[in-house]
Enzyme design. Structure first.
Site, mmCIF file in Angstrom:
data_model
loop_
_atom_site.group_PDB
_atom_site.id
_atom_site.type_symbol
_atom_site.label_atom_id
_atom_site.label_comp_id
_atom_site.label_asym_id
_atom_site.label_seq_id
_atom_site.Cartn_x
_atom_site.Cartn_y
_atom_site.Cartn_z
ATOM 1 N N LYS A 86 0.857 -1.191 0.000
ATOM 2 C CA LYS A 86 0.000 0.000 0.000
ATOM 3 C C LYS A 86 0.889 1.237 0.000
ATOM 4 C CE LYS A 86 -3.050 2.663 3.137
ATOM 5 N NZ LYS A 86 -3.848 2.672 4.388
ATOM 6 N N ASP B 174 -2.676 10.314 3.504
ATOM 7 C CA ASP B 174 -4.053 9.875 3.747
ATOM 8 C C ASP B 174 -4.791 10.911 4.598
ATOM 9 O OD1 ASP B 174 -6.411 8.535 4.133
ATOM 10 O OD2 ASP B 174 -5.577 7.003 5.477
ATOM 11 N N LYS C 217 -10.169 12.932 8.158
ATOM 12 C CA LYS C 217 -9.649 12.647 9.495
ATOM 13 C C LYS C 217 -9.614 13.923 10.327
ATOM 14 C CE LYS C 217 -6.428 8.947 8.135
ATOM 15 N NZ LYS C 217 -6.957 7.849 8.957
ATOM 16 N N ASP D 165 1.770 6.642 5.375
ATOM 17 C CA ASP D 165 0.762 5.674 4.938
ATOM 18 C C ASP D 165 1.168 4.933 3.652
ATOM 19 O OD1 ASP D 165 -1.570 4.412 5.668
ATOM 20 O OD2 ASP D 165 -2.872 5.749 4.513
ATOM 21 N N ASP E 218 -12.115 6.792 4.142
ATOM 22 C CA ASP E 218 -10.865 6.637 4.895
ATOM 23 C C ASP E 218 -10.419 5.175 4.961
ATOM 24 O OD1 ASP E 218 -8.673 7.447 6.306
ATOM 25 O OD2 ASP E 218 -9.738 7.770 8.208
ATOM 26 N N GLU F 275 -9.318 3.374 2.645
ATOM 27 C CA GLU F 275 -8.880 3.425 1.250
ATOM 28 C C GLU F 275 -7.798 2.402 0.935
ATOM 29 O OE1 GLU F 275 -7.566 5.124 3.568
ATOM 30 O OE2 GLU F 275 -5.424 5.021 3.146
ATOM 31 N N ARG G 290 -7.434 -0.755 1.527
ATOM 32 C CA ARG G 290 -7.944 -2.021 0.988
ATOM 33 C C ARG G 290 -8.414 -1.854 -0.456
ATOM 34 N NH1 ARG G 290 -12.118 -2.193 5.911
ATOM 35 N NH2 ARG G 290 -10.396 -0.996 6.789
HETATM 36 N N1 BES Z 1 -3.959 4.747 7.067
HETATM 37 C C1 BES Z 1 -5.018 4.467 7.959
HETATM 38 C C2 BES Z 1 -4.613 3.522 9.092
HETATM 39 C C3 BES Z 1 -3.583 4.028 10.044
HETATM 40 C C4 BES Z 1 -3.959 4.599 11.246
HETATM 41 C C5 BES Z 1 -2.244 3.880 9.782
HETATM 42 C C6 BES Z 1 -3.014 5.040 12.134
HETATM 43 C C7 BES Z 1 -1.292 4.318 10.675
HETATM 44 C C8 BES Z 1 -1.676 4.897 11.852
HETATM 45 C C9 BES Z 1 -6.178 3.814 7.196
HETATM 46 O O1 BES Z 1 -6.303 4.204 5.877
HETATM 47 C C10 BES Z 1 -7.414 4.230 7.885
HETATM 48 O O2 BES Z 1 -7.712 5.379 7.891
HETATM 49 N N2 BES Z 1 -8.116 3.259 8.464
HETATM 50 C C11 BES Z 1 -9.319 3.519 9.159
HETATM 51 C C12 BES Z 1 -10.317 2.468 8.765
HETATM 52 C C13 BES Z 1 -11.710 2.746 9.207
HETATM 53 C C14 BES Z 1 -12.286 3.941 8.470
HETATM 54 C C15 BES Z 1 -12.558 1.517 8.971
HETATM 55 C C16 BES Z 1 -9.019 3.464 10.643
HETATM 56 O O3 BES Z 1 -8.196 2.655 11.061
HETATM 57 O O4 BES Z 1 -9.580 4.262 11.384
HETATM 58 ZN ZN ZN Z 2 -4.595 4.846 4.924
HETATM 59 MN MN MN Z 3 -7.454 5.962 5.645
#
Ligand code: BES
Ligand code: ZN
Ligand code: MN
Length: 491
Positions: A255, A260, A267, A278, A337, A339, A341
């Site tokens: 990825k 992000d 966010k 990210d 968010d 994204e 996957r």
């Molecule tokens: N890039 C983030 C995950 C992340 C969080 C990486 C903290 C490093 C540190 C990912 O794209 C994300 O935002 N995931 C969300 C998923 C949710 C919307 C189902 C999350 O973990 O909140």
């Molecule tokens: Zn992300």
């Molecule tokens: Mn995200």
């Protein structure tokens, strides 16, 4: 690109001790035994080392620790570092001792009187791994320059041969760290792809697929993530063909979200700057390919990364949109968010269709939930294949990189049901890392042995770790290199 510390093995020569500048390192065992070099240093400093060994304090010193004598009488060096190390120290213990020395080194040259230390190559490796700074954006004139390390050893040729492949891994790890530490205004998708194309110099085959090509391939879920950004989405394919001509490759899929914001499901401001990391999965894939090429691994490995930026804009994908993946399955985007996957599912499908890999490992800073579950000590490991998974866990353990297996199962998969499409892109709050993995598994063919590594907690860490200063760790390059060596290389 930051350079790694030059490390050179030279024959044993105790005459070096008196005249070396910078720092001199000698070895003493926890029960106070000195080798010839340590005895020579002790004599030059008028018995200072013996006084340490005989002191009460010495009883508290553990194997792997260093006691420093500053500006020692009788030496030209500015410090004598006494490394307390068990004669039978394991590879990992010796590597850690090297990392401890790196923290003392600064910009000084260092002479290590290693005698006949068994794992001296690991000592050098630990030094090279930990001797890292990311200071490209500091304008200070007198930034420390990397100074050389000389290791005096009874078998310099053998040790030089041992350390060569390890330094390839150190270089790959530093490459990953450089990418992960780089801010998103510098490491745009285009800049990232350019850096990967540079790796052609190492003998890798590198292709950059642009948006029109991705559109033709039908990678709509990947493209929808980047459509709100001015930076064009790209997929980069890196091939290392060091193995048998028609042996199916191992596929590493990463990825690479260069930033992000969350997109329309934006966010909160606090901590959003951390989302420069990210692209950590893509960073590890790149660093691993670099290491494999530098050490000319006898294996076929293909690295595929999806480079996109997740931004809100008038053109961005919205919550509620339904997107068709390259596989053909449709996805209802509930949360923009989630994204990562969406990027991975298309490139994982592409990897299987084009390369029919013998195994596939994807890496991603995929979920905040994995940090809640495992913190910063272990990456989450998800797999459909016990053999490949156990081989990976063993490799990670051997390389002292934390990895912990997590479950998959039908019950979790059901949480992805959508009213209007084949699936939703989120499964709700419970088991957030597992439902993310479950989403990915829908894009894994039944006969592809697969591992998903959620590295959100380990890719970049606020504090110092054993092998890295605060910031990017390079987690995974060592473990993946070890896995390739164990499972995919002839000999
Ligand atoms: N890039 C983030 C995950 C992340 C969080 C990486 C903290 C490093 C540190 C990912 O794209 C994300 O935002 N995931 C969300 C998923 C949710 C919307 C189902 C999350 O973990 O909140
Ligand atoms: Zn992300
Ligand atoms: Mn995200």
């Amino acid at each position: 690109m930051s350079m790694i510390t030059p490390i050179q093995f030279v024959p044993m020569d105790n005459e070096l001790i008196a005249t070396a500048t910078g720092r001199v390192v000698i070895l003493v065992t926890p029960d106070g035994k000195m080798n010839l070099a340590a005895r020579r240093a002790n004599r030059l400093c008028k018995g200072a080392v013996a006084r340490l060994v005989e002191s009460d304090k010495f009883g508290d010193v553990k194997s792997g620790q260093v006691v420093t004598l500053n500006w020692p009488a009788g030496l030209q060096a500015e410090a004598l570092d006494i490394l307390i190390l068990d004669k039978r120290a394991t590879k990992t213990e010796t590597r850690k001792a090297g990392a401890a020395l790196a923290q003392l080194k600064g910009s000084n040259p260092m002479l290590v009187m290693a005698g006949s230390l068994r794992h001296a190559a690991e000592l050098g490796f630990g030094l090279a791994l930990r001797d890292y700074t990311f200071d490209q954006h500091k304008t200070d004139d007198d930034k420390p320059k990397p100074a050389a390390v000389t290791i005096s050893h009874s078998k310099p040729d053998e040790m030089s041969a041992d350390i060569a492949p390890l330094l390839a891994v150190a270089e790959g790890t530093h490459m990953t760290r450089d990418l992960v530490n780089e801010p998103a205004n510098v490491l745009t998708t285009t800049n990232f792809a350019d850096r990967l194309a540079e790796m052609k110099k190492l003998g890798l085959k590198v292709e950059v697929l642009e948006e029109d090509a991705l559109e033709k391939l039908g990678m709509r879920t990947l493209l929808c993530v980047g459509q709100g950004s001015d930076s064009p989405s790209k997929v980069v394919v890196m091939q290392w063909n060091g193995g048998e001509k028609d042996a199916a490759p191992l596929a590493l899929v990463g990825k690479g979200v260069v930033f992000d914001t969350g997109g329309i499901s934006i966010k909160p401001a606090g901590g959003m700057e951390d989302m420069t990391m990210d692209m950590g999965g893509a960073g590890v894939v790149a660093g691993t390919m670099c290491a494999l090429a530098l050490r000319k691994a006898k294996a076929n490995v293909v690295g595929i990364v999806g480079l996109v930026e997740n931004m809100p804009s008038g053109n961005a994908v919205r919550p509620g949109d339904v997107i068709r993946s390259m596989k053909g399955d449709t996805v209802e985007v509930i949360n923009t968010d989630a994204e990562g996957r969406l990027v991975l599912c298309d490139i994982m499908w592409y990897a299987q269709e084009r390369f029919e890999p013998a195994g596939m490992i994807d890496l991603a800073t995929l979920t905040g939930a994995i940090i809640i579950g495992l913190g910063h000590d272990n990456a989450g490991v998800f797999s459909n294949d016990d053999t490949l998974c156990n081989a990976f866990l063993k490799a990670a353990k051997a390389q002292d990189e934390g990895a912990w297996r997590m479950p998959l199962g039908e019950g979790y998969d059901k949480l992805l049901k959508s009213r209007i499409a084949d699936m939703k892109n989120i499964g709700g709050r419970p088991a957030g890392s597992v439902t993310a993995a479950q989403f990915l598994q829908r894009f894994v063919k039944d006969d592809t042995p697969w591992i998903h590594l959620d590295i959100a907690g380990v890719a970049s860490i606020k504090g110092n770790t054993t092998y890295a200063p605060s910031g990017a760790t390079g987690w995974g390059v060592m473990a993946l290199n070890q896995l390739v060596q164990d499972q995919f290389e002839a000999e």
